[in-house]
Design a protein around this motif. Structure first.
Motif, PDB file in Angstrom:
ATOM      1  N   TYR A 247      -5.896 -14.893 -37.523  1.00 33.00           N
ATOM      2  CA  TYR A 247      -5.462 -13.659 -36.725  1.00 33.00           C
ATOM      3  C   TYR A 247      -4.480 -12.868 -37.391  1.00 33.00           C
ATOM      4  O   TYR A 247      -3.523 -13.556 -38.157  1.00 33.00           O
ATOM      5  N   HIS A 248      -4.301 -11.483 -37.203  1.00 34.04           N
ATOM      6  CA  HIS A 248      -3.410 -10.605 -37.850  1.00 34.04           C
ATOM      7  C   HIS A 248      -2.400 -10.237 -36.930  1.00 34.04           C
ATOM      8  O   HIS A 248      -2.821  -9.266 -36.090  1.00 34.04           O
ATOM      9  N   TRP A 249      -1.181 -10.509 -36.821  1.00 35.52           N
ATOM     10  CA  TRP A 249      -0.246 -10.387 -35.981  1.00 35.52           C
ATOM     11  C   TRP A 249       0.055  -9.009 -35.995  1.00 35.52           C
ATOM     12  O   TRP A 249       0.394  -8.072 -34.798  1.00 35.52           O
ATOM     13  N   GLY A 250       0.180  -8.174 -37.219  1.00 36.01           N
ATOM     14  CA  GLY A 250       0.467  -6.705 -37.048  1.00 36.01           C
ATOM     15  C   GLY A 250      -0.397  -5.956 -36.266  1.00 36.01           C
ATOM     16  O   GLY A 250       0.248  -4.963 -35.697  1.00 36.01           O
ATOM     17  N   SER A 251      -1.627  -5.993 -36.339  1.00 32.83           N
ATOM     18  CA  SER A 251      -2.602  -5.294 -35.589  1.00 32.83           C
ATOM     19  C   SER A 251      -3.088  -5.843 -34.424  1.00 32.83           C
ATOM     20  O   SER A 251      -3.801  -5.116 -33.568  1.00 32.83           O
ATOM     21  N   LYS A 252      -2.982  -7.066 -34.231  1.00 32.81           N
ATOM     22  CA  LYS A 252      -3.501  -7.770 -33.101  1.00 32.81           C
ATOM     23  C   LYS A 252      -5.098  -7.876 -33.026  1.00 32.81           C
ATOM     24  O   LYS A 252      -5.560  -7.914 -32.023  1.00 32.81           O
ATOM     25  N   GLN A 253      -5.306  -7.984 -34.184  1.00 30.74           N
ATOM     26  CA  GLN A 253      -6.905  -8.070 -34.279  1.00 30.74           C
ATOM     27  C   GLN A 253      -7.318  -9.371 -35.557  1.00 30.74           C
ATOM     28  O   GLN A 253      -6.336  -9.685 -36.237  1.00 30.74           O
ATOM     29  N   TYR A 254      -8.574  -9.820 -35.578  1.00 32.15           N
ATOM     30  CA  TYR A 254      -8.692 -10.696 -36.462  1.00 32.15           C
ATOM     31  C   TYR A 254      -8.770 -10.126 -38.086  1.00 32.15           C
ATOM     32  O   TYR A 254      -9.495  -9.090 -38.005  1.00 32.15           O
ATOM     33  N   ASP A 255      -8.591 -10.792 -38.910  1.00 30.13           N
ATOM     34  CA  ASP A 255      -8.709 -10.442 -40.181  1.00 30.13           C
ATOM     35  C   ASP A 255      -9.939 -11.395 -40.508  1.00 30.13           C
ATOM     36  O   ASP A 255      -9.469 -12.584 -41.414  1.00 30.13           O
ATOM     37  N   PHE A 256     -11.020 -11.053 -40.567  1.00 30.22           N
ATOM     38  CA  PHE A 256     -12.223 -11.632 -41.151  1.00 30.22           C
ATOM     39  C   PHE A 256     -12.510 -11.769 -42.613  1.00 30.22           C
ATOM     40  O   PHE A 256     -13.313 -12.618 -43.231  1.00 30.22           O
ATOM     41  N   THR A 257     -11.728 -10.830 -43.316  1.00 25.69           N
ATOM     42  CA  THR A 257     -11.880 -11.009 -44.779  1.00 25.69           C
ATOM     43  C   THR A 257     -11.233 -12.352 -45.350  1.00 25.69           C
ATOM     44  O   THR A 257     -11.553 -12.612 -46.527  1.00 25.69           O
ATOM     45  N   LYS A 258     -10.373 -13.009 -44.622  1.00 25.13           N
ATOM     46  CA  LYS A 258      -9.759 -14.162 -44.943  1.00 25.13           C
ATOM     47  C   LYS A 258     -10.770 -15.621 -44.785  1.00 25.13           C
ATOM     48  O   LYS A 258     -10.423 -16.309 -45.342  1.00 25.13           O
TER      49      LYS A 258
END
Length: 443
Positions: A247-258
């Motif tokens: 989870y990417h807190w800055g955008s409140k979206q998931y970072d699937f690249t990780k």
């Protein structure tokens, strides 16, 4: 609030006793901080904000007579309930019990919020201990991101494991280094302890998923204020650890690249057990034509529910989580399972805007809350108060008695940490079954 029950808290530290030093100290601080406050400051508060302020108040202690406390229905929890002097009411709001297949399991729904299910004492005492251990020892470390990773070069073995080794003199003391040199002019304190900045993000759905996935998700800048610290000093600053999809807190979206980290089998199985235990026909059977379901339907959850992401939240007794909505999952109606461990808390849940007055629920260690369906999964919710001195006896008695048996010999360290902590494990399903996200982790 209702009359304070017998408590194991000393009279000196009992905030409910007007003659105690704790009460007098809180009163003095309250007078000092409110002396110059604008008397009309609360006129623009939304109903949700007003409720947050009410339960956050340090003085006078908030009245809990309107807080739903389903633990009161279980006489076996009396010692736990009297622990810190906090007590709500079992009939504070309208609730209905849902028939369950197993007599030992009870489930309650709140008609005002269709899809909200409360399972008091669903997690056994031993499971609670195991989950506390898992959260700190196994989950809060590589490959799972934590709030501290942005600012510190954390030990590969995990912060908790480095802390316990140092505690037991099993190796050289570890000094955790910051990611940048103190005094640098760059960086931020975005993920250090303190109130989180709330971002109103676009709700995810199958149509906009690929647009949201391709949006930039830069890593947070390291804080210039971070100093070399021992694990013992950093452990109380731990606030969250990732589960599954990152989870990417800055955008409140998931970072699937990780990529997707493993979801612990113990947590996965417990969540599936909770979802399969609920009689969903009783919960949603009279709402067949409700809007907002999309392709996800409660009738298929026995086959389609698969938890694949989540967060372990570590709350200290002064921490709060302001009103927010979980709308980053493409699967917008499947169950979000929330597991409470350690100290009790006030949980607020309202409607689709902050203008809906929330329902307050007192959640205790071992309770599970399931948020499901279109009216509940996208409802505003938050945690304005951790209730101090409410660690239940089954999580504290070993340290109190000086026990050190072969099964729980390590529990003293966990118990010491849990005296001022609430752990919340909340697990979601990001993708509907059969949905192809077409995401490829970065090499």
């Amino acid at each position: 609030m209702s009359p304070a029950p017998t408590t194991t808290t000393s009279s000196a530290g009992n905030i409910h006793d007007p003659t105690s030093p704790a009460y007098k100290k809180a009163k003095k601080q309250h007078i000092k901080t409110t002396r110059n406050r604008d008397k009309e400051i609360d006129l623009d508060w939304t109903p949700f904000r007003a409720a947050e302020k009410k339960y956050k108040a340090k003085f006078p202690p908030p009245d809990l007579t309107d807080v739903l406390d389903l633990g009161l229905l279980d006489e076996k929890r009396e010692d736990e309930i009297t622990q810190g002097g906090w007590r709500g009411k079992s009939d504070a709001v309208e609730v209905e019990e849902v028939p369950m297949g197993k007599a030992a399991i009870r489930a309650f729904v709140i008609p005002r919020i269709p899809g909200l299910v409360v399972l008091p004492s669903f997690v056994t005492a031993q499971e609670q201990k195991d989950l506390v251990r898992w959260s700190l020892r196994d989950q809060a470390g590589h490959p799972n991101d934590t709030n501290l990773d942005a600012h510190y070069l954390l030990p590969e073995e995990g912060l908790w494991n480095a802390y316990t080794k140092s505690n037991r003199n099993q190796g050289p003391d570890t000094l955790v280094q910051p990611r940048i040199i103190a005094g640098s002019s760059s960086g931020s304190d975005a993920d250090l302890p303190g109130p989180r900045k709330l971002i109103s993000n676009t709700p995810a759905n199958p149509d906009n998923f690929h647009i949201l996935t391709s949006s930039p998700k830069p890593p947070p800048a390291p804080s210039p204020a971070a100093q070399p610290s021992s694990p013992a000093l950093l452990i109380p600053k731990l606030r969250w650890a990732n589960i599954g999809w990152s989870y990417h807190w800055g955008s409140k979206q998931y970072d699937f690249t990780k990529g997707k980290a493993p979801v612990g089998e113990n947590v996965r199985n417990l969540c599936k057990r909770a979802v399969s235990a609920v009689n969903w026909e009783q919960v949603f059977g009279n709402q067949e034509h409700a809007d907002g379901w999309g392709d996800d339907d409660w009738r298929t959850w026995e086959e389609t529910y698969e938890p694949d992401a989540g967060i372990v939240n570590f709350y200290q007794t002064k921490d709060t989580l302001m009103a927010h909505v979980d709308r980053s999952e493409v699967c917008a109606t499947s169950p979000l399972v929330s597991i409470s461990l350690g100290n009790a808390a006030i949980f607020l849940i309202g409607g689709l805007t902050r203008d809906t007055a929330p329902i307050p629920i007192l959640v205790r260690s071992g309770d599970v809350i399931i948020m499901s369906g279109p009216a509940c999964r996208r409802a505003y919710h938050g945690v304005p108060r951790i209730l101090d001195n409410t660690l239940p006896p089954h999580l504290s008695h070993i340290a109190d008695e000086g026990g050190d048996d072969h099964e729980d010999g390590d529990w003293v360290e966990y118990e010491r940490y849990m005296r001022t902590t609430r752990i919340n494990i909340n697990v979601r399903q990001v993708f509907p079954k059969g949905f192809d996200p077409g995401v490829h982790p970065a090499e």
